[in-house]
Motif scaffolding. Structure first.
Motif, PDB file in Angstrom:
ATOM      1  N   LEU A 326       0.850  -1.186   0.000  1.00  0.00           N
ATOM      2  CA  LEU A 326       0.000   0.000   0.000  1.00  0.00           C
ATOM      3  C   LEU A 326       0.886   1.235   0.000  1.00  0.00           C
ATOM      4  CD1 LEU A 326      -2.629  -1.038   2.723  1.00  0.00           C
ATOM      5  CD2 LEU A 326      -2.893  -1.172   0.232  1.00  0.00           C
ATOM      6  N   LEU A 327       0.515   2.242  -0.785  1.00  0.00           N
ATOM      7  CA  LEU A 327       1.243   3.500  -0.866  1.00  0.00           C
ATOM      8  C   LEU A 327       0.381   4.630  -0.322  1.00  0.00           C
ATOM      9  CD1 LEU A 327       2.817   3.138  -4.432  1.00  0.00           C
ATOM     10  CD2 LEU A 327       4.066   3.162  -2.261  1.00  0.00           C
ATOM     11  N   VAL A 328       1.008   5.525   0.449  1.00  0.00           N
ATOM     12  CA  VAL A 328       0.302   6.675   1.012  1.00  0.00           C
ATOM     13  C   VAL A 328       1.131   7.927   0.740  1.00  0.00           C
ATOM     14  CG1 VAL A 328      -0.816   5.329   2.818  1.00  0.00           C
ATOM     15  CG2 VAL A 328       1.405   6.376   3.261  1.00  0.00           C
ATOM     16  N   PRO A 329       0.513   9.103   0.698  1.00  0.00           N
ATOM     17  CA  PRO A 329       1.291  10.337   0.557  1.00  0.00           C
ATOM     18  C   PRO A 329       2.179  10.547   1.784  1.00  0.00           C
ATOM     19  CG  PRO A 329      -1.039  10.700   0.081  1.00  0.00           C
ATOM     20  CD  PRO A 329      -0.937   9.354   0.700  1.00  0.00           C
ATOM     21  N   PRO A 330       3.347  11.149   1.618  1.00  0.00           N
ATOM     22  CA  PRO A 330       4.232  11.369   2.774  1.00  0.00           C
ATOM     23  C   PRO A 330       3.624  12.355   3.764  1.00  0.00           C
ATOM     24  CG  PRO A 330       5.062  12.524   0.839  1.00  0.00           C
ATOM     25  CD  PRO A 330       3.940  11.658   0.365  1.00  0.00           C
ATOM     26  N   GLY A 331       3.760  12.040   5.044  1.00  0.00           N
ATOM     27  CA  GLY A 331       3.292  12.937   6.092  1.00  0.00           C
ATOM     28  C   GLY A 331       1.790  13.012   6.253  1.00  0.00           C
ATOM     29  N   ASP A 332       1.045  12.126   5.606  1.00  0.00           N
ATOM     30  CA  ASP A 332      -0.421  12.181   5.617  1.00  0.00           C
ATOM     31  C   ASP A 332      -0.950  11.179   6.643  1.00  0.00           C
ATOM     32  OD1 ASP A 332      -3.159  12.090   5.104  1.00  0.00           O
ATOM     33  OD2 ASP A 332      -2.889  12.408   2.953  1.00  0.00           O
ATOM     34  N   GLU A 333      -1.276  11.679   7.838  1.00  0.00           N
ATOM     35  CA  GLU A 333      -1.717  10.809   8.915  1.00  0.00           C
ATOM     36  C   GLU A 333      -3.073  10.183   8.618  1.00  0.00           C
ATOM     37  OE1 GLU A 333      -2.388  11.347  13.668  1.00  0.00           O
ATOM     38  OE2 GLU A 333      -0.658  12.373  12.782  1.00  0.00           O
ATOM     39  N   ALA A 335      -4.249   9.341   5.697  1.00  0.00           N
ATOM     40  CA  ALA A 335      -4.037   8.243   4.748  1.00  0.00           C
ATOM     41  C   ALA A 335      -3.473   7.021   5.458  1.00  0.00           C
ATOM     42  CB  ALA A 335      -3.106   8.685   3.621  1.00  0.00           C
ATOM     43  N   LEU A 336      -2.623   7.250   6.449  1.00  0.00           N
ATOM     44  CA  LEU A 336      -2.093   6.131   7.224  1.00  0.00           C
ATOM     45  C   LEU A 336      -3.192   5.441   8.022  1.00  0.00           C
ATOM     46  CD1 LEU A 336       1.334   7.503   8.506  1.00  0.00           C
ATOM     47  CD2 LEU A 336       0.983   5.525   7.043  1.00  0.00           C
ATOM     48  N   VAL A 337      -4.105   6.226   8.586  1.00  0.00           N
ATOM     49  CA  VAL A 337      -5.238   5.638   9.308  1.00  0.00           C
ATOM     50  C   VAL A 337      -6.046   4.744   8.370  1.00  0.00           C
ATOM     51  CG1 VAL A 337      -7.442   6.166  10.411  1.00  0.00           C
ATOM     52  CG2 VAL A 337      -5.388   7.451  11.047  1.00  0.00           C
ATOM     53  N   ALA A 338      -6.300   5.230   7.143  1.00  0.00           N
ATOM     54  CA  ALA A 338      -7.067   4.431   6.176  1.00  0.00           C
ATOM     55  C   ALA A 338      -6.324   3.148   5.806  1.00  0.00           C
ATOM     56  CB  ALA A 338      -7.344   5.262   4.922  1.00  0.00           C
ATOM     57  N   ALA A 339      -5.004   3.245   5.617  1.00  0.00           N
ATOM     58  CA  ALA A 339      -4.217   2.057   5.262  1.00  0.00           C
ATOM     59  C   ALA A 339      -4.216   1.047   6.395  1.00  0.00           C
ATOM     60  CB  ALA A 339      -2.796   2.473   4.902  1.00  0.00           C
ATOM     61  N   LEU A 340      -4.044   1.521   7.628  1.00  0.00           N
ATOM     62  CA  LEU A 340      -4.038   0.614   8.775  1.00  0.00           C
ATOM     63  C   LEU A 340      -5.404  -0.053   8.951  1.00  0.00           C
ATOM     64  CD1 LEU A 340      -1.970   2.694  11.349  1.00  0.00           C
ATOM     65  CD2 LEU A 340      -1.238   0.642  10.115  1.00  0.00           C
ATOM     66  N   THR A 341      -6.461   0.697   8.692  1.00  0.00           N
ATOM     67  CA  THR A 341      -7.803   0.120   8.768  1.00  0.00           C
ATOM     68  C   THR A 341      -7.946  -1.021   7.769  1.00  0.00           C
ATOM     69  OG1 THR A 341      -8.714   2.256   9.466  1.00  0.00           O
ATOM     70  CG2 THR A 341     -10.269   0.618   8.593  1.00  0.00           C
ATOM     71  N   THR A 342      -7.393  -0.824   6.577  1.00  0.00           N
ATOM     72  CA  THR A 342      -7.404  -1.879   5.561  1.00  0.00           C
ATOM     73  C   THR A 342      -6.640  -3.112   6.036  1.00  0.00           C
ATOM     74  OG1 THR A 342      -7.541  -0.254   3.769  1.00  0.00           O
ATOM     75  CG2 THR A 342      -6.730  -2.439   3.187  1.00  0.00           C
ATOM     76  N   LEU A 343      -5.521  -2.870   6.724  1.00  0.00           N
ATOM     77  CA  LEU A 343      -4.668  -3.974   7.155  1.00  0.00           C
ATOM     78  C   LEU A 343      -5.214  -4.708   8.384  1.00  0.00           C
ATOM     79  CD1 LEU A 343      -1.162  -2.329   6.621  1.00  0.00           C
ATOM     80  CD2 LEU A 343      -2.242  -4.101   5.226  1.00  0.00           C
ATOM     81  N   ARG A 344      -6.319  -4.226   8.949  1.00  0.00           N
ATOM     82  CA  ARG A 344      -6.975  -4.988  10.028  1.00  0.00           C
ATOM     83  C   ARG A 344      -7.604  -6.261   9.478  1.00  0.00           C
ATOM     84  NH1 ARG A 344     -11.217  -1.438  13.120  1.00  0.00           N
ATOM     85  NH2 ARG A 344     -11.373  -3.385  14.319  1.00  0.00           N
ATOM     86  N   ASP A 345      -7.933  -6.256   8.187  1.00  0.00           N
ATOM     87  CA  ASP A 345      -8.617  -7.390   7.560  1.00  0.00           C
ATOM     88  C   ASP A 345      -7.578  -8.441   7.147  1.00  0.00           C
ATOM     89  OD1 ASP A 345     -10.639  -8.944   6.289  1.00  0.00           O
ATOM     90  OD2 ASP A 345      -9.974  -8.115   4.366  1.00  0.00           O
ATOM     91  N   ARG A 346      -7.675  -9.638   7.718  1.00  0.00           N
ATOM     92  CA  ARG A 346      -6.688 -10.684   7.437  1.00  0.00           C
ATOM     93  C   ARG A 346      -6.691 -11.107   5.982  1.00  0.00           C
ATOM     94  NH1 ARG A 346      -2.041 -11.410   9.740  1.00  0.00           N
ATOM     95  NH2 ARG A 346      -1.061 -12.967   8.452  1.00  0.00           N
ATOM     96  N   ASP A 347      -7.869 -11.148   5.370  1.00  0.00           N
ATOM     97  CA  ASP A 347      -7.937 -11.550   3.962  1.00  0.00           C
ATOM     98  C   ASP A 347      -7.168 -10.563   3.081  1.00  0.00           C
ATOM     99  OD1 ASP A 347      -9.443 -13.745   4.589  1.00  0.00           O
ATOM    100  OD2 ASP A 347     -11.373 -12.790   4.155  1.00  0.00           O
ATOM    101  N   THR A 348      -7.246  -9.264   3.415  1.00  0.00           N
ATOM    102  CA  THR A 348      -6.504  -8.263   2.652  1.00  0.00           C
ATOM    103  C   THR A 348      -5.005  -8.476   2.795  1.00  0.00           C
ATOM    104  OG1 THR A 348      -8.278  -6.631   2.888  1.00  0.00           O
ATOM    105  CG2 THR A 348      -6.077  -5.796   2.361  1.00  0.00           C
ATOM    106  N   VAL A 349      -4.565  -8.749   4.018  1.00  0.00           N
ATOM    107  CA  VAL A 349      -3.134  -8.993   4.243  1.00  0.00           C
ATOM    108  C   VAL A 349      -2.668 -10.190   3.423  1.00  0.00           C
ATOM    109  CG1 VAL A 349      -1.398  -9.611   5.968  1.00  0.00           C
ATOM    110  CG2 VAL A 349      -3.201  -7.968   6.546  1.00  0.00           C
TER     111      VAL A 349
END
Length: 627
Positions: A326-333, A335-349
């Motif tokens: 997953l790619l996020v813009p630099p310094g964008d908290e 966007a990081l929250v959204a990415a981490l939310t995605t990574l809560r899902d085991r199937d996505t990982v």
């Protein structure tokens, strides 16, 4: 400078017991230059930085394993505390052909200048021409520049003949500081940690790992602040804590909302611990605020981990967003929250893990060494470089045994740079599907190359052209190319369109085509005969190419896969046998036979075996580099 024979090269930079990526890169570079046929000495440091400049642990702990295999011809004679050691070393290097100088931080520049001056490096050294010098700048200027840094680095880049950097942004910086010649090469893999270990079982949310020196520009604090609002995901921070950045990480780790979810392993991570650490996690985190070039994505992918990275430096090119990371813009908290939310899902990982492909560990080094050689051999820009002497210069008056010679290099009709060729176009590859051939033809058309009716021939030619641009092009299109691909291949037309002047051999006449050439005078030989060349015929081609190619020269051929021919390649074992035959003949394969390449080979062989032999045809494109 000529690369017709072995060069005497001094690589000046850190190595074991110094630790870190730069030391590993420097050591691996010495190995690769030696494998390319050069006479290499690695000149390194006993004492590199004063503690004020590097507050962390500079060396691997006593008895600790080196990050990569040490280079056998290493002399450790340089010391920050003894400037005279640089002068003495420089004097001993006056007789080498090339000095490769590794630059990391500006305070070391005065010492490097002492060495270059003592070695007689310059356009014309006193009493004759001295060694040439290429500077490898891992960072032209530091991530956190100080006063006077630009002046120091400017003096350095103006002193050397060429500067090699690892990104376009770094090239711009070097040019702004007055470098005479700047070349860009992707940072090749020099991966510590050995082979991947068995992955530990886990069924919950993603386990993230941030590994290496903890500094502000790496943005680990941003990731931890995003974790405050995203439950379940966990993080391990493994590395030396530097200054305020380390204190910020420790403070965040004590926040009750992260209790039990953040583990801080303060201290150097030895090479023999890396594979196990990666096996215990699901995602490598690279949420940098800024970056230049890094091999950490390659390290993660080598061990089967997807990556969460900021779109800075080379990360945006190395990570396929939503496929193997997953790619996020630099310094964008946010966007990081959204990415981490995605990574809560085991199937996505698990889906991201399934998308990870092992990196090519050998091809990038061949391209890197080729770029370095070309940068060292190029004439100063103020000199008008004529066409190569010999056969090309006589082209207007000579026609030799089926060879049609171009009279002179043409002005390019298509402006091409190696970065214009997509990473999916590899020097060594297997054509397993019709879609891949059609995609190659579409890429060629998008680049502005002349049309090709045959997608299969376009696939073969595009990879060969990409290999030439990546490994043997000095920016002036001066590479001498002998093309034995016949009239049905677009390679010759494409090479001419890009500004080269390939010598074309009547189909199948390679041994006659080289008869009037001097040994070791050719940069590239191509034989793209997908319907003719069988695996067992490669020996004769290698014999002729070994005679004609210079050290570092390229041979690109296409070999039949599957089908009814007794000598056609039908399995990964057959392909490895071909690579071994080439190795015995003095050639190294440019590319990696592992990972998805062997999977495509099996698919191609099965397809050729089960389809109509008149319509189904599969090929492998193999690129070799003469040692």
């Amino acid at each position: 400078m000529s690369f017709d024979a072995r060069l005497r090269i001094a690589v000046v930079g850190p190595t074991h017991p110094q630790k870190g990526g730069v030391a590993a890169h420097t050591t691996t570079l010495a190995h690769e230059l030696s494998r390319a046929g050069h006479d290499v000495t690695l000149v390194s440091w006993t004492h590199l930085y004063p503690r004020l400049l590097y507050p962390g642990q500079q060396s691997v702990p006593e008895g600790g394993a080196p990050d990569v295999e040490p280079f056998p011809r290493t002399v450790r004679v340089l010391s920050w505390a003894k400037p005279q050691s640089l002068i003495a070393a420089g004097r001993r290097l006056r007789d080498v052909d090339l000095i490769v100088l590794v630059h990391v931080i500006p305070p070391v520049v005065p010492l490097h200048l002492l060495l270059l001056r003592a070695a007689g490096v310059g356009r014309v050294a006193a009493g004759g021409e001295g060694p040439r010098a290429v500077l490898i700048a891992h960072n032209v200027l530091p991530h956190e520049p100080g006063p006077g840094d630009s002046a120091l680095v400017g003096a350095m880049v103006r002193r050397v003949d060429a500067v090699l950097v690892h990104s376009s942004e770094q090239a711009r910086l070097a040019e702004e500081l007055g470098a005479h010649r700047v070349v860009v090469a992707d940072l090749p893999p020099h991966l510590p940690g050995g082979a991947p270990e068995r992955r530990s079982a886990h069924t919950g949310a993603a386990r993230l790992l941030a590994m290496g020196l903890v500094r502000e520009y790496k943005g680990i604090d941003l990731l931890m602040r995003a974790m405050l609002t995203v439950p379940e995901v966990t993080l391990t921070v493994a590395g030396e804590m530097w200054g305020n950045a380390g204190e910020a990480i420790r403070a965040l780790a004590r926040d009750p909302r992260l209790a039990g979810r953040v583990t801080v392993l303060d201290g150097y991570v030895p090479a023999d611990r890396i594979a196990g650490l990666l096996a215990e996690h699901d995602v490598l985190s690279l949420t940098y605020r800024s970056a230049t070039a890094s091999q950490n994505v390659l390290l993660a992918h080598q061990h089967g981990l997807p990556v969460l990275a900021s779109r800075v430096g080379t990360f945006g090119h190395q990570v396929r967003d939503g496929v193997d990371g997953l790619l996020v813009p630099p310094g964008d908290e946010e966007a990081l929250v959204a990415a981490l939310t995605t990574l809560r899902d085991r199937d996505t990982v698990e889906r991201l893990r399934a998308g990870v492909r092992p990196p090519d560990l050998s091809g990038p080094w061949a391209r890197y060494v080729g770029t370095l050689e070309a940068a060292a051999a190029a004439q100063p820009e103020e000199v008008d470089v004529a066409a190569p002497k010999g056969l090309v210069a006589q082209a207007a008056a000579v026609a030799v045994d089926g060879v049609r010679l171009a009279a002179a290099r043409r002005r390019p009709r298509v402006e091409l740079h190696r970065r214009d060729i997509p990473p999916s176009v590899r020097p060594t590859d297997v054509l397993a599907t019709d879609d891949a051939a059609a995609e190659a033809r579409a890429i060629a058309r998008a680049l502005g190359l002349p049309r090709s009716r045959d997608p299969l021939a376009a696939w073969a030619a595009l990879g060969a052209l990409g290999a030439v641009l990546s490994v043997r092009d000095d920016g002036r299109r001066s590479a001498l190319i002998l093309d034995d691909s016949g009239p049905h291949s677009p390679f010759g037309r494409w090479a001419r369109a890009a500004g080269f002047a390939p010598l074309e051999v009547a189909s199948g006449s390679l041994r006659f085509g080289i008869a009037d050439l001097e040994p070791g005078s050719v940069d590239v030989i191509t034989r793209l005969h997908p319907r003719d060349l069988q695996g067992g015929e490669l020996g004769g081609v290698l014999d002729h190419a070994g005679w004609a190619l210079r050290v570092g020269g390229l041979l690109t051929v296409t070999v039949a896969v599957g089908g009814e021919g007794a000598q056609a390649i039908a399995s990964p074992a057959d392909l490895r046998a071909v690579a071994a035959e080439a190795e015995d003949a003095g050639f190294a394969l440019v590319g990696d036979l592992d990972g998805d390449l062997t999977a495509r080979l099996r698919h191609a062989a099965d397809r050729a075996a089960t389809s109509d032999p008149d319509t189904a045809y599969a090929i492998a494109r193999l690129t070799f580099r003469r040692r």
